[in-house]
Design a protein around this motif. Sequence first.
Motif, PDB file in Angstrom:
ATOM      1  N   UNK A 102       0.813  -1.210   0.000  1.00 27.62           N
ATOM      2  CA  UNK A 102       0.000   0.000   0.000  1.00 27.62           C
ATOM      3  C   UNK A 102       0.853   1.270   0.000  1.00 27.62           C
ATOM      4  N   UNK A 103       2.160   1.107   0.075  1.00 25.38           N
ATOM      5  CA  UNK A 103       3.067   2.250   0.184  1.00 25.38           C
ATOM      6  C   UNK A 103       3.746   2.562  -1.146  1.00 25.38           C
ATOM      7  N   UNK A 104       4.424   3.683  -1.175  1.00 25.65           N
ATOM      8  CA  UNK A 104       5.169   4.058  -2.362  1.00 25.65           C
ATOM      9  C   UNK A 104       6.353   3.134  -2.602  1.00 25.65           C
ATOM     10  N   UNK A 105       6.809   3.081  -3.836  1.00 26.99           N
ATOM     11  CA  UNK A 105       7.871   2.144  -4.208  1.00 26.99           C
ATOM     12  C   UNK A 105       9.148   2.370  -3.407  1.00 26.99           C
ATOM     13  N   UNK A 106       9.547   3.620  -3.209  1.00 27.77           N
ATOM     14  CA  UNK A 106      10.784   3.902  -2.495  1.00 27.77           C
ATOM     15  C   UNK A 106      10.706   3.451  -1.036  1.00 27.77           C
ATOM     16  N   UNK A 107       9.567   3.697  -0.389  1.00 26.66           N
ATOM     17  CA  UNK A 107       9.402   3.288   1.010  1.00 26.66           C
ATOM     18  C   UNK A 107       9.414   1.768   1.129  1.00 26.66           C
ATOM     19  N   UNK A 108       8.690   1.095   0.220  1.00 22.34           N
ATOM     20  CA  UNK A 108       8.700  -0.375   0.223  1.00 22.34           C
ATOM     21  C   UNK A 108      10.129  -0.893   0.105  1.00 22.34           C
ATOM     22  N   UNK A 109      10.874  -0.324  -0.820  1.00 23.11           N
ATOM     23  CA  UNK A 109      12.242  -0.785  -1.065  1.00 23.11           C
ATOM     24  C   UNK A 109      13.120  -0.578   0.161  1.00 23.11           C
ATOM     25  N   UNK A 110      12.989   0.572   0.813  1.00 22.17           N
ATOM     26  CA  UNK A 110      13.806   0.844   1.987  1.00 22.17           C
ATOM     27  C   UNK A 110      13.522  -0.138   3.117  1.00 22.17           C
ATOM     28  N   UNK A 111      12.251  -0.428   3.345  1.00 23.45           N
ATOM     29  CA  UNK A 111      11.892  -1.330   4.441  1.00 23.45           C
ATOM     30  C   UNK A 111      12.356  -2.750   4.141  1.00 23.45           C
ATOM     31  N   UNK A 112      12.123  -3.221   2.924  1.00 24.28           N
ATOM     32  CA  UNK A 112      12.532  -4.588   2.581  1.00 24.28           C
ATOM     33  C   UNK A 112      14.046  -4.747   2.625  1.00 24.28           C
ATOM     34  N   UNK A 113      14.779  -3.743   2.150  1.00 23.71           N
ATOM     35  CA  UNK A 113      16.237  -3.814   2.225  1.00 23.71           C
ATOM     36  C   UNK A 113      16.712  -3.767   3.673  1.00 23.71           C
ATOM     37  N   UNK A 114      16.099  -2.916   4.483  1.00 19.10           N
ATOM     38  CA  UNK A 114      16.458  -2.824   5.897  1.00 19.10           C
ATOM     39  C   UNK A 114      16.224  -4.148   6.598  1.00 19.10           C
ATOM     40  N   UNK A 115      15.092  -4.756   6.312  1.00 16.86           N
ATOM     41  CA  UNK A 115      14.746  -6.039   6.931  1.00 16.86           C
ATOM     42  C   UNK A 115      15.802  -7.091   6.588  1.00 16.86           C
ATOM     43  N   UNK A 116      16.148  -7.153   5.297  1.00 19.07           N
ATOM     44  CA  UNK A 116      17.124  -8.148   4.849  1.00 19.07           C
ATOM     45  C   UNK A 116      18.495  -7.913   5.474  1.00 19.07           C
ATOM     46  N   UNK A 117      18.951  -6.678   5.473  1.00 18.15           N
ATOM     47  CA  UNK A 117      20.274  -6.374   6.016  1.00 18.15           C
ATOM     48  C   UNK A 117      20.334  -6.614   7.520  1.00 18.15           C
ATOM     49  N   UNK A 118      19.262  -6.269   8.237  1.00 19.60           N
ATOM     50  CA  UNK A 118      19.245  -6.490   9.683  1.00 19.60           C
ATOM     51  C   UNK A 118      19.331  -7.973  10.022  1.00 19.60           C
ATOM     52  N   UNK A 119      18.599  -8.804   9.279  1.00 14.82           N
ATOM     53  CA  UNK A 119      18.647 -10.241   9.558  1.00 14.82           C
ATOM     54  C   UNK A 119      19.994 -10.839   9.166  1.00 14.82           C
ATOM     55  N   UNK A 120      20.585 -10.351   8.088  1.00 14.86           N
ATOM     56  CA  UNK A 120      21.913 -10.822   7.701  1.00 14.86           C
ATOM     57  C   UNK A 120      22.972 -10.433   8.722  1.00 14.86           C
ATOM     58  N   UNK A 121      22.786  -9.280   9.357  1.00 13.55           N
ATOM     59  CA  UNK A 121      23.785  -8.762  10.298  1.00 13.55           C
ATOM     60  C   UNK A 121      23.616  -9.335  11.691  1.00 13.55           C
ATOM     61  N   UNK A 122      22.366  -9.423  12.192  1.00 13.07           N
ATOM     62  CA  UNK A 122      22.165  -9.781  13.600  1.00 13.07           C
ATOM     63  C   UNK A 122      21.313 -11.024  13.824  1.00 13.07           C
ATOM     64  N   UNK A 123      20.565 -11.443  12.844  1.00 10.16           N
ATOM     65  CA  UNK A 123      19.718 -12.607  13.035  1.00 10.16           C
ATOM     66  C   UNK A 123      18.251 -12.285  12.809  1.00 10.16           C
ATOM     67  N   UNK A 124      17.370 -13.277  13.005  1.00  6.56           N
ATOM     68  CA  UNK A 124      15.944 -13.116  12.710  1.00  6.56           C
ATOM     69  C   UNK A 124      15.315 -11.947  13.478  1.00  6.56           C
TER      70      UNK A 124
END
Length: 391
Positions: free
Chosen positions: A195-217
């Motif tokens: 439901x959000x704009x493309x840039x916001x979606x991209x930022x959240x999904x990238x943040x989610x992926x990087x956080x899990x890669x760095x610290x865990x689930x």
Amino acid sequence: MSPPDSAGRTATMAAEVTLPWRWLDPWREAGEVETAWRSLEARFHPPWFLRWAWVENWLACLPPGLDLRLAVAGSVTEPEAAFFIGRRRRWRHGLFPVRECHLNATGYPTYDNLWIEYNAVPGRSLAWSELLAALPAGWDEFHLPGLDTAALPGHALATVPPGLIGISRKAIPSPRVDLEAVRRRQAEGGDYLDLLGRNTRSQIRRSWRLAEETWGPLRLEEAADPGEGAVFLDRLAAIHQESWQERGEAGVFGEEWFLDFHRRLVARHFDDGIQLLALRAGDQELGYLYNLVANGRVLFYQCGIPRLEDNRIKPGLMAHAAAIRHNAARGEALYDFLGGDTRYKQSLATGAASSSNDSADLAWFILQRPRLSLRAEALARSLKRRLFPSR
């Protein structure tokens, strides 16, 4: 504070006003104040900042010496309306005194920095003449902070009573997320992020992926009881302070009265709709959110979001996205970011609380009587703006 006639008696109204008002001291007549307010809450379902949980905590934390009264229309057991009047005599520019009245506030910044929003007069709809008849005699200004523009008196600001001057200090939207729309999208196999704009979606999904890669689930935790709520609140306050002080700002939790207010609120009223959330990835704290929940509406009140070395990870966006999904699953109706048009609120919202994009949801307003001193002050301000427009 004394009412227009004398304490403890019903005030005499102008000819066109028949509504009887009485004034209660919130400390000496605490039982009657609670009875009146709980009766209104049960019948009119006010927003969180006007529920008894908040009001009781506010009264308990305020120093009793303040000039504060509850104006009650009708009987205490079943009032037609009620609101708190804070009165203060303030010297302007060291030259002349102004007798101020404040709606559901004290008039003292130390105690009013709680920043209540959706402020209103709980009860039946009143005419301006009925409402103003509740004020003490001799007032110069009636301050109306954080008004809900869909409720009394916020919905009547365009029709200022004759003989008074209306001054708009601020009018802002209240961005929100329609949680029913989130549930519909999820039922279709999608997600809130769709439901959000493309840039916001991209930022959240990238943040989610990087956080899990760095610290865990990643996991979102909700405080289960007042004890755990106190721990979450203290961590939120500490992170909030650290973040703001790094930017050269004081931070609201640095004020002892503010922090004590919320510690007591969590301890005494946790089960009345306080929601404290923590987002973590492994052992890494990614954010704490402090929400107030009532009548299907989740009000985002405060947060503690750490500043991370990797600026590609947006913990604030992630925490709100997780909280929005969480509250959609709980069956709540709206996730309300409260007042402001800051970029992150606009990016995460699916709309504003008002029905029109051109409408403000919240307003800060002052009613003035036409005093010569106040007219002179207004003229001086106007001249200053013209002479020094950049200041």
